[in-house]
Design a protein around this motif. Structure first.
Motif, PDB file in Angstrom:
ATOM      1  N   CYS A 149      49.590  72.251 -26.492  1.00 11.73           N
ATOM      2  CA  CYS A 149      50.186  73.432 -26.851  1.00 11.73           C
ATOM      3  C   CYS A 149      49.265  74.579 -26.657  1.00 11.73           C
ATOM      4  N   ARG A 150      48.050  74.537 -26.835  1.00 10.15           N
ATOM      5  CA  ARG A 150      47.178  75.534 -27.010  1.00 10.15           C
ATOM      6  C   ARG A 150      46.598  75.902 -25.417  1.00 10.15           C
ATOM      7  N   ASP A 151      46.827  74.806 -24.632  1.00  7.01           N
ATOM      8  CA  ASP A 151      46.479  75.020 -23.234  1.00  7.01           C
ATOM      9  C   ASP A 151      47.768  75.755 -22.632  1.00  7.01           C
ATOM     10  N   LEU A 152      48.679  75.342 -23.036  1.00  4.20           N
ATOM     11  CA  LEU A 152      50.096  76.121 -22.438  1.00  4.20           C
ATOM     12  C   LEU A 152      50.254  77.415 -22.738  1.00  4.20           C
ATOM     13  N   SER A 153      50.051  77.604 -24.183  1.00  2.22           N
ATOM     14  CA  SER A 153      50.357  78.843 -24.801  1.00  2.22           C
ATOM     15  C   SER A 153      49.257  79.816 -25.012  1.00  2.22           C
ATOM     16  N   SER A 154      48.360  79.927 -24.292  1.00  2.00           N
ATOM     17  CA  SER A 154      47.067  80.678 -24.474  1.00  2.00           C
ATOM     18  C   SER A 154      46.286  80.545 -25.712  1.00  2.00           C
ATOM     19  N   GLY A 155      46.271  79.371 -26.363  1.00  2.00           N
ATOM     20  CA  GLY A 155      45.509  79.400 -27.616  1.00  2.00           C
ATOM     21  C   GLY A 155      46.403  79.200 -28.868  1.00  2.00           C
ATOM     22  N   HIS A 156      47.791  79.037 -28.620  1.00  2.00           N
ATOM     23  CA  HIS A 156      48.669  79.246 -30.029  1.00  2.00           C
ATOM     24  C   HIS A 156      49.043  77.735 -30.400  1.00  2.00           C
ATOM     25  N   SER A 157      49.115  77.464 -31.691  1.00  2.00           N
ATOM     26  CA  SER A 157      49.459  76.196 -32.317  1.00  2.00           C
ATOM     27  C   SER A 157      50.993  75.737 -32.067  1.00  2.00           C
ATOM     28  N   ILE A 158      51.473  74.511 -32.257  1.00  2.00           N
ATOM     29  CA  ILE A 158      52.887  74.174 -32.174  1.00  2.00           C
ATOM     30  C   ILE A 158      53.519  74.958 -33.079  1.00  2.00           C
ATOM     31  N   SER A 159      53.222  75.006 -34.481  1.00  2.00           N
ATOM     32  CA  SER A 159      53.936  75.709 -35.675  1.00  2.00           C
ATOM     33  C   SER A 159      54.004  77.366 -35.083  1.00  2.00           C
ATOM     34  N   ALA A 160      52.846  77.783 -34.728  1.00  2.00           N
ATOM     35  CA  ALA A 160      53.018  79.399 -34.429  1.00  2.00           C
ATOM     36  C   ALA A 160      54.026  79.658 -33.124  1.00  2.00           C
ATOM     37  N   VAL A 161      54.141  78.713 -32.256  1.00  2.00           N
ATOM     38  CA  VAL A 161      55.196  78.553 -31.176  1.00  2.00           C
ATOM     39  C   VAL A 161      56.488  78.698 -31.655  1.00  2.00           C
ATOM     40  N   GLY A 162      56.714  77.754 -32.640  1.00  2.00           N
ATOM     41  CA  GLY A 162      57.822  77.564 -33.201  1.00  2.00           C
ATOM     42  C   GLY A 162      58.401  78.599 -33.962  1.00  2.00           C
ATOM     43  N   GLU A 163      57.179  79.237 -34.892  1.00  2.00           N
ATOM     44  CA  GLU A 163      57.535  80.404 -35.468  1.00  2.00           C
ATOM     45  C   GLU A 163      58.255  81.670 -34.669  1.00  2.00           C
ATOM     46  N   ALA A 164      57.411  81.773 -33.686  1.00  2.00           N
ATOM     47  CA  ALA A 164      57.864  82.849 -32.614  1.00  2.00           C
ATOM     48  C   ALA A 164      59.356  82.603 -32.357  1.00  2.00           C
ATOM     49  N   LEU A 165      59.817  81.528 -31.725  1.00  2.00           N
ATOM     50  CA  LEU A 165      61.176  81.138 -31.501  1.00  2.00           C
ATOM     51  C   LEU A 165      62.076  81.409 -32.588  1.00  2.00           C
ATOM     52  N   LYS A 166      61.825  81.007 -33.691  1.00  2.00           N
ATOM     53  CA  LYS A 166      62.751  81.306 -35.035  1.00  2.00           C
ATOM     54  C   LYS A 166      62.790  82.701 -35.255  1.00  2.00           C
ATOM     55  N   GLU A 167      61.653  83.285 -35.058  1.00  2.00           N
ATOM     56  CA  GLU A 167      61.811  84.885 -35.370  1.00  2.00           C
ATOM     57  C   GLU A 167      62.675  85.545 -34.363  1.00  2.00           C
ATOM     58  N   LYS A 168      62.603  85.104 -33.169  1.00  2.00           N
ATOM     59  CA  LYS A 168      63.548  85.626 -31.984  1.00  2.00           C
ATOM     60  C   LYS A 168      65.031  85.346 -32.274  1.00  2.00           C
ATOM     61  N   PHE A 169      65.228  83.974 -32.267  1.00  2.00           N
ATOM     62  CA  PHE A 169      66.578  83.290 -32.183  1.00  2.00           C
ATOM     63  C   PHE A 169      67.215  82.872 -33.788  1.00  2.00           C
ATOM     64  N   GLY A 170      66.363  82.799 -34.561  1.00  2.00           N
ATOM     65  CA  GLY A 170      66.798  82.421 -35.948  1.00  2.00           C
ATOM     66  C   GLY A 170      66.673  80.927 -35.946  1.00  2.00           C
ATOM     67  N   GLU A 198      54.613  76.654 -17.244  1.00  2.00           N
ATOM     68  CA  GLU A 198      53.780  76.416 -18.555  1.00  2.00           C
ATOM     69  C   GLU A 198      55.065  76.555 -19.611  1.00  2.00           C
ATOM     70  N   ALA A 199      56.031  77.675 -19.444  1.00  2.00           N
ATOM     71  CA  ALA A 199      56.904  77.901 -20.427  1.00  2.00           C
ATOM     72  C   ALA A 199      57.907  76.559 -20.479  1.00  2.00           C
ATOM     73  N   VAL A 200      58.219  75.994 -19.557  1.00  2.00           N
ATOM     74  CA  VAL A 200      59.165  74.829 -19.343  1.00  2.00           C
ATOM     75  C   VAL A 200      58.440  73.505 -20.146  1.00  2.00           C
ATOM     76  N   ARG A 201      57.170  73.470 -19.701  1.00  2.00           N
ATOM     77  CA  ARG A 201      56.458  72.296 -20.323  1.00  2.00           C
ATOM     78  C   ARG A 201      56.159  72.586 -21.834  1.00  2.00           C
TER      79      ARG A 201
END
Length: 255
Positions: A149-170, A198-201
């Motif tokens: 996840c960090r490799d794909l998202s430029s250093g972010h954790s799975i929880s951080a990516v999930g939180e970003a999605l939830k903040e955007k879409f609920g 990378e976004a798809v993966r």
């Protein structure tokens, strides 16, 4: 049950494999191993359940002393044949009144009860060992997923990516499977400044780790005569007597 015959050797082989998969960053093989270990755990628990049922069956029949140690089976097929034959014999004895049970049958009950208790003890220890290596495999897979996840998202954790999605879409994204998927992919691409590939993966990783789950709901309880479809199928389903009605689905973001 693959681990039945020689548990120590089986565990040693599994341990070497999961360590190798982790060192090679082979997420797919580690996930497959985890699923097989889960199936192995379920097999053991099913056998323990069968033994508990047998114990209940003989508890009202068996009396007197029994051997302190029963036979241990070295072959799983032999063990299963014993279970099958034992169930048949117990069924025949159980229809008798207690006074009609012969001394030979009582001796049989005492002997077989001892075997049941021996096998239960062994399988309980067996389950504990499987659970240990299952836990280790799960930890190693979590580590690989986080690194990926960090490799794909430029250093972010799975929880951080999930939180970003939830903040955007609920918590719930009600746009259907394909539309909702591409909305999230485009958001990940833009938000984390990464390429579409990378976004798809990254989204696939969130699906694998159950951070996002697509849920389908049927429109009503009476599904007879209704032809469910995705938005891409509806134009081809207009046969007489069939009512086109879309499947209702949505993405759940559990971050």
């Amino acid at each position: 049950m693959k681990s039945f015959n020689d548990l120590e050797k089986w565990l040693e082989k599994k341990d070497k494999k999961i360590t190798l998969y982790h060192d090679k960053k082979d997420r797919e093989s580690l996930q497959e191993t985890l699923e097989k270990l889960d199936a192995e755990k379920n097999s053991i628990m099913e056998e323990l359940h069968s033994l508990e049922l047998l114990i209940d069956m003989v508890s009202g029949l068996q009396k007197g002393d029994m051997d302190t140690q029963g036979k241990k089976f070295e072959d799983f097929n032999e063990y299963k044949r014993w279970i099958k034959e034992l169930k048949k014999s117990l069924k025949e004895i159980s229809i008798k009144s207690r006074n009609d049970i012969t001394p030979e049958e009582m001796e049989f009950l005492n002997r077989e009860t001892s075997k049941i208790l021996t096998e239960r003890e062994r399988l309980e220890k067996h389950l504990k060992e499987i659970e240990k290596i299952y836990a280790k495999t799960k930890v190693l897979l979590i580590d690989l997923n986080e690194t990926y996840c960090r490799d794909l998202s430029s250093g972010h954790s799975i929880s951080a990516v999930g939180e970003a999605l939830k903040e955007k879409f609920g918590i719930k994204l009600e746009e259907g499977y394909s539309v909702g998927r591409w909305q999230m992919i485009k958001f990940l691409e833009k938000h984390f400044k990464i390429k579409r590939r990378e976004a798809v993966r990254l989204l696939d990783l969130l699906k694998d780790t159950k951070v996002i789950v697509y849920t389908v709901e049927f429109p009503n309880d009476n599904i007879n005569g209704i032809n469910f479809y995705t938005p891409y199928m509806g134009e081809f389903m207009d046969e007489v007597g069939i009512v086109d009605e879309p499947v209702l689905g949505y993405w759940v973001i559990d971050a």
